[in-house]
Enzyme design. Structure first.
Site: not given
Length: 401
Positions: A253, A277, A346, A349, A372, A381
């Protein structure tokens, strides 16, 4: 440092040498250092003429000086931004007063408490904190006087009314941010004892479903053009080339790229630490092509400075790049490559995930690389893995209209 010939007279004279050293250490060019010292000399003369000293350099006094500078016919360095390097130096030395903080209102204080909760208790990323705080301030501004602070009588109907009113002029994605931010705000109110019960469940759900969107990746030709658009004969080009590689090869990111530190890279093990994150730290393999790009920037591009971050500005004042600056790097490369529509960070990504699937990686492996938390996030995806979808697609019924 080159011996300077310009001398500053007046009350600021004792601080001129250290100011010149500071500017040079921040990699300002000699011409810029000279211009800043001339500005310092003018400020010093103005202070002397008006019987003032460094301790009188408040923000109001700086504005008065700039008015006088314009009146004397100067055509450059006429804004408060021009005086910021000098004021920063004098304040750091303690000879100029610090800026007077704007008094906080009751709403401001509550919003700051909410911000602290999001950072310390929730560990959210800076852009998310900023977004949720904006939602919190917006919600409080909708409440009747006194301004939003009588929360014990807060009702589910009032919450629903706010969400519905915001839905009228927002996109689906924007509504989702409002809903998430409002839920966080209401949880904070309950935890902090400002409401008698947790009203987060009273927030209506945002329209849309998590896995209905299709990831927008970038084709291989466009990726090649983005990378080739970086002039690697220059410092900026080497830096941008390394940033693009981290985004498109490892799926980082933009905030993770900006937060990458020099000691996060283990060159012997071929790994790097990614600060993602929720203040999570995870290790990723440093592939050969990405490692070569980063090494090229560090060895032949990155200016020498005390900043611990891998990616810095190449012009004074030196310092770490922000996540917004990483976005601008991608947008600039997109413009040079003639990409239409423009490519953002993004999308690179998404491109990394799509290319991993096409190379034979499973969804679990893609989720590990992208870090994730939920498998549902990675599941989207599956829709871009066309070859695998063909194996489970049923044929169209014969005779169907």
């Amino acid at each position: 440092m080159k011996q300077r010939t310009l001398r500053v007279a007046g009350p600021l004279a004792p601080y001129a040498d250290s100011f010149a050293v500071r500017l040079t250490a921040q990699s300002y060019k000699l011409l810029t250092v000279d211009r800043q010292l001339r500005l310092m000399g003018h400020v010093s003369r103005w202070l002397s003429t008006n019987g003032l000293g460094p301790g009188d350099l408040t923000e109001r006094r700086v504005d008065e000086f700039l008015v006088a500078r314009r009146a004397e016919g100067y055509t450059q360095l006429l804004s408060s931004l021009a005086v910021m390097p000098l004021m920063g130096h004098l304040r750091e030395l303690g000879v100029a007063p610090a800026p007077v903080p704007v008094p906080l209102t009751a709403v401001d204080e509550l919003v700051e408490c909410f911000r602290s909760y999001l950072v310390t208790e929730r560990g959210l990323a800076t852009p998310t904190v900023r977004s949720y705080v904006d939602v919190g301030r917006l919600f409080l501004s909708h409440r009747p006087d006194p301004p939003g602070l009588e929360l014990l009588d807060l009702s589910a109907a009032e919450i629903t009314e706010f969400v519905v009113s915001e839905c009228r002029h927002r996109s689906v994605g924007s509504i989702a941010y409002v809903v998430c931010g409002l839920r966080s705000l209401l949880r904070f109110f309950y935890v902090d004892g400002r409401t008698a019960r947790d009203l987060a469940q009273a927030v209506p759900k945002a329209p849309g479903w998590r896995v209905t969107w299709l990831p927008r990746s970038v084709d291989a030709e466009t990726v090649s053009k983005l990378l080739k658009s970086c002039d690697r004969r220059t410092r900026t080009g080497r830096r941008d080339f390394a940033i693009l590689n981290l985004l498109v090869r490892l799926g980082l990111r933009r905030g993770e790229v900006a937060a990458l530190r020099l000691d996060d890279i283990d060159w012997r093990a071929g790994e790097l630490v990614v600060r993602g994150k929720g203040r999570r730290e995870e290790r990723l393999p440093l592939t050969v092509d990405v490692g070569q790009a980063v090494a090229g920037w560090l060895r032949r591009g990155r200016p020498s400075c005390s900043c611990p971050n891998v990616f810095t500005r190449v012009h004074a004042p030196l310092g770490a790049l922000s996540p917004g600056a990483v976005t601008n790097v991608v947008l600039a490369a997109s413009k040079r490559a003639g990409a239409d529509p423009a490519v953002n960070a993004h999308r690179l990504r998404h491109t990394a995930a799509t290319e991993m699937l096409r190379a034979g990686a499973g969804l679990g492996e893609v989720g590990q690389v992208l870090r994730h938390r939920s498998q549902l996030t990675t599941a989207v995806y599956a829709k871009v893995d066309v070859d695998s979808l063909r194996t489970i697609a049923q044929s169209w019924p014969r005779g169907a209209a």
